[in-house]
Design a protein around this motif. Structure first.
Motif, PDB file in Angstrom:
ATOM      1  N   UNK A  89     -13.852  -8.618  -4.133  1.00  0.00           N
ATOM      2  CA  UNK A  89     -14.406  -7.145  -5.281  1.00  0.00           C
ATOM      3  C   UNK A  89     -12.972  -7.036  -5.783  1.00  0.00           C
ATOM      4  N   UNK A  90     -12.988  -6.618  -7.352  1.00  0.00           N
ATOM      5  CA  UNK A  90     -12.171  -6.478  -8.400  1.00  0.00           C
ATOM      6  C   UNK A  90     -11.708  -5.551  -8.441  1.00  0.00           C
ATOM      7  N   UNK A  91      -9.698  -5.683  -8.072  1.00  0.00           N
ATOM      8  CA  UNK A  91      -8.737  -4.870  -8.431  1.00  0.00           C
ATOM      9  C   UNK A  91      -8.575  -3.945  -9.798  1.00  0.00           C
ATOM     10  N   UNK A  92      -8.868  -2.822  -9.880  1.00  0.00           N
ATOM     11  CA  UNK A  92      -8.351  -2.544 -11.083  1.00  0.00           C
ATOM     12  C   UNK A  92      -7.114  -1.906 -11.138  1.00  0.00           C
ATOM     13  N   UNK A  93      -5.472  -2.410 -11.644  1.00  0.00           N
ATOM     14  CA  UNK A  93      -4.493  -1.995 -11.568  1.00  0.00           C
ATOM     15  C   UNK A  93      -4.644  -0.627 -12.438  1.00  0.00           C
ATOM     16  N   UNK A  94      -3.789   0.929 -11.746  1.00  0.00           N
ATOM     17  CA  UNK A  94      -4.218   1.891 -12.175  1.00  0.00           C
ATOM     18  C   UNK A  94      -2.813   2.156 -12.164  1.00  0.00           C
ATOM     19  N   UNK A  95      -1.647   2.945 -12.840  1.00  0.00           N
ATOM     20  CA  UNK A  95      -0.002   2.996 -13.062  1.00  0.00           C
ATOM     21  C   UNK A  95      -0.287   4.303 -12.818  1.00  0.00           C
ATOM     22  N   UNK A  96       0.631   4.764 -11.476  1.00  0.00           N
ATOM     23  CA  UNK A  96       0.612   6.373 -11.468  1.00  0.00           C
ATOM     24  C   UNK A  96       1.566   7.099 -12.652  1.00  0.00           C
ATOM     25  N   UNK A  97       1.317   7.657 -14.004  1.00  0.00           N
ATOM     26  CA  UNK A  97       1.965   7.812 -14.805  1.00  0.00           C
ATOM     27  C   UNK A  97       2.821   8.928 -14.525  1.00  0.00           C
TER      28      UNK A  97
END
Length: 273
Positions: A89-97
């Protein structure tokens, strides 16, 4: 004994009847080895049952694209890391703005639309307990995609009904090998069959029955799934629909010869008074 339900060959000893519920056009897709994009909301799904989720998804097609979205700088997602490697499974980084705003949802929705228009998959599996994905599921189905939802029992109903089928994570959990723990787990996790379920089955049979009251079980299962997206015999402790219907006691089951195949056809009707 193997038998036919709809256009699908079933072996009651190995295959869950739950995999047979879909609209007719999407049944054809599912019978082919279709490609499915699996998109996981890491912020709203526990990591404990990833293996079981992937095995369940494989019943519907080939999960060619698997992504999970979240802020991987947060300690709460550490449990996922080894599981991602084991399940490709590929992790996708998404910061909490911004505090209190979920940027993960937006990233997942944007990716889903990009994948839709890339024309590389035939269906989607949205793994989340968040109702924010309701509109996404609706839009994907409008585009002719098969949409399977997986989430916890706390998932809001709007997201459930927006999918072609919705599967609860709780029924995917493997029971403990210890017999005592198994009994306790069954008691706490299995739903009771109520008049609501009985009426749902009965009305579906009536909608499809012939003059003698008989209805083809495959069609009954498909209609039940259309009426209630999260219906699954496993929620009630039965691997398949047939034994569940038998256990209720107000329906009768009949196996008939199929002139076009050696496999039996299953029919059901309400018992006559």
């Amino acid at each position: 004994m193997a038998y036919l339900e709809g256009n699908t060959l079933r072996n009651p000893d190995t295959i869950s009847y739950a995999t047979g519920y879909m609209q007719s056009s999407k049944k054809d897709k599912m019978n082919e080895n279709i490609n499915i994009a699996v998109l996981i909301d890491g912020d709203n799904i526990p990591s404990a049952n990833v293996k079981e989720m992937m095995e369940e998804i494989a019943k519907y097609g080939n999960p060619t694209l698997k992504r999970i979205y979240g802020d991987w700088t947060r300690p709460g997602l550490n449990k996922w890391k080894n599981l991602l490697l084991e399940n490709a499974i590929t992790p996708i980084q998404q910061y909490g703005y911004t505090t209190g705003k979920n940027a993960t949802d937006s990233a997942m929705i944007i990716d889903a639309m990009d994948i839709l228009y890339s024309d590389i998959v035939d269906g989607f599996c949205l793994v989340s307990s968040d109702s924010d994905f309701t509109k996404l599921a609706t839009r994907l189905r409008e585009a002719g995609m098969l949409v399977i939802g997986i989430g916890e029992k706390k998932t809001p109903n709007p997201f459930i009904v927006a999918c072609d089928k919705f599967i609860y994570i709780e029924i995917l959990k493997k029971l403990s090998e210890d017999k005592t723990d198994t009994k306790e787990s069954i008691e706490t996790s299995v739903d009771k069959i109520t008049n609501k379920e009985i009426n749902l089955i009965s009305s579906s049979i009536n909608d499809l029955s012939d003059e003698e009251g008989w209805a083809f079980l495959g069609d009954v299962g498909s209609l039940i799934q259309k009426k209630r997206r999260n219906f699954d015999s496993r929620n009630y402790g039965f691997e398949k629909l047939t034994p569940m219907i038998k256990s209720i006691g107000v329906f009768e089951i009949e196996q008939r010869e199929n002139s076009k195949s050696r496999h039996k056809l299953i029919f059901v009707r309400k018992k006559k008074p």
